[in-house]
Design a protein around this motif. Sequence first.
Motif, PDB file in Angstrom:
ATOM      1  N   LEU A 103      -4.869  -0.713  13.975  1.00 11.41           N
ATOM      2  CA  LEU A 103      -3.831   0.277  14.281  1.00 11.41           C
ATOM      3  C   LEU A 103      -4.209   1.661  13.772  1.00 11.41           C
ATOM      4  N   ALA A 104      -3.600   2.648  14.420  1.00  9.81           N
ATOM      5  CA  ALA A 104      -3.835   4.059  14.082  1.00  9.81           C
ATOM      6  C   ALA A 104      -5.341   4.354  14.039  1.00  9.81           C
ATOM      7  N   LYS A 105      -5.836   4.864  12.910  1.00  9.67           N
ATOM      8  CA  LYS A 105      -7.261   5.216  12.831  1.00  9.67           C
ATOM      9  C   LYS A 105      -8.164   3.990  12.810  1.00  9.67           C
ATOM     10  N   ILE A 139       5.775   0.348  11.162  1.00  7.54           N
ATOM     11  CA  ILE A 139       4.684   1.285  11.465  1.00  7.54           C
ATOM     12  C   ILE A 139       4.812   1.767  12.909  1.00  7.54           C
ATOM     13  N   ASP A 161       4.608  -6.077   7.885  1.00 13.21           N
ATOM     14  CA  ASP A 161       4.963  -4.661   7.845  1.00 13.21           C
ATOM     15  C   ASP A 161       4.842  -3.948   9.185  1.00 13.21           C
ATOM     16  N   ARG A 206      -3.713   1.442   3.972  1.00 10.11           N
ATOM     17  CA  ARG A 206      -3.427   0.072   4.435  1.00 10.11           C
ATOM     18  C   ARG A 206      -4.740  -0.677   4.639  1.00 10.11           C
ATOM     19  N   TYR A 221       0.858  -1.180   0.000  1.00  9.42           N
ATOM     20  CA  TYR A 221       0.000   0.000   0.000  1.00  9.42           C
ATOM     21  C   TYR A 221       0.896   1.231   0.000  1.00  9.42           C
ATOM     22  N   LEU A 237      -0.308   4.790   5.102  1.00 14.23           N
ATOM     23  CA  LEU A 237      -0.993   4.089   6.199  1.00 14.23           C
ATOM     24  C   LEU A 237      -2.514   4.187   6.051  1.00 14.23           C
ATOM     25  N   GLU A 238      -2.957   5.303   5.479  1.00 12.09           N
ATOM     26  CA  GLU A 238      -4.392   5.499   5.261  1.00 12.09           C
ATOM     27  C   GLU A 238      -4.948   4.416   4.330  1.00 12.09           C
TER      28      GLU A 238
END
Lengths: 75, 262
Positions: free
Chosen positions: B202-204, B183, B179, A14, A8, A11-12
């Motif tokens: 994870l994250a959002k 991160i 991965d 992913r 990807y 991160l958005e």
Amino acid sequence: MGNDTIRYDSLEARPLPKWLTDQRDGLNTWQPPKMEMKEDRSLGVSMVTTGVIILLTLTILTIYFLRKNKKRNRP
Amino acid sequence: MKSSGWKIVIVAAWISLACTTKVSEWVLLNAPADRYLLAYFHQGALPDPVIRQNREIEAKIPQANLLFKQVLKKDIDRPYYALYYKNRLFARYDDSRALAGLTSSPMRKKIAAELMEGQLCVLLYLTTGNSVKDMKGMEVIRKTLSASPFGKIITLVELDSNDPEEQHFANMLLNVEEDLKTISEPMLFGIFGQFRVLEPLLAKGISGENIRLMIDFFTADCSCVIKDDLPGISMLCEETWKDPVPARVNKILDENPQLMHR
């Protein structure tokens, strides 16, 4: 492990874990196997068999009664 | 009724029971943890101190889901240990001292004990050290759990990814997906069964909706789809998994049938 994410750009982008998307989409529940249509000749075979049996029965009965009548009509 | 009739009824009852067992309970009772492989690669005959050292290592791991092997390999500069999970290299150790705490740690003992106590799952929040990011995720998790009817049977634990005492555990968690090590975001891992860890949020992705879907995953009927292709990976742990306390989720579902789902 089998659910490792694919490549990807950010991160958005992913992807969410597969177990999560499957749960969201209702794919974790058991689904019946798909029915596949197969070539079905049973109706044709059945009709031909029935016809043959009827003809055979008629022939046998005709011969039987003809012979019986011949015997009865003899002087 | 004839004896054959009774047999059919009993078998049908077992099948129906098996299909209504919840995912968390079924995996704990029926899916043994996958084994890791610890390999010692060496170039030739082993000196006595190394043989003794490897025997000691082997003696320490009988209860863990770990297999130890010595492997002769000519094309290496010096001997080393390597930890594999399903042919994937998780870690390399040049010194046997680095193996201390490989199969056990305080956090893993605590999590295993919670799973054996009948909890639905353990949610592990792996923090980054960035307090702003970490707090934001934690608030969402706490809020979602307090609103969930299953909140009381879910244990929430927090782990600093740089905790030296839990470095082996953190390393295994960051190997759940290829991965994750790259991160730098807080991650929420769902742990269930015999220490199986789901791919994290994870994250959002740590949102109320996704946490509820995770809880739904654990409380759903265990389908053949899940049994055949269990998500996540096993963690290294010293636990026999014998005689766990009956799953607490069943009591909640019996008292609140409206929470049942598939």
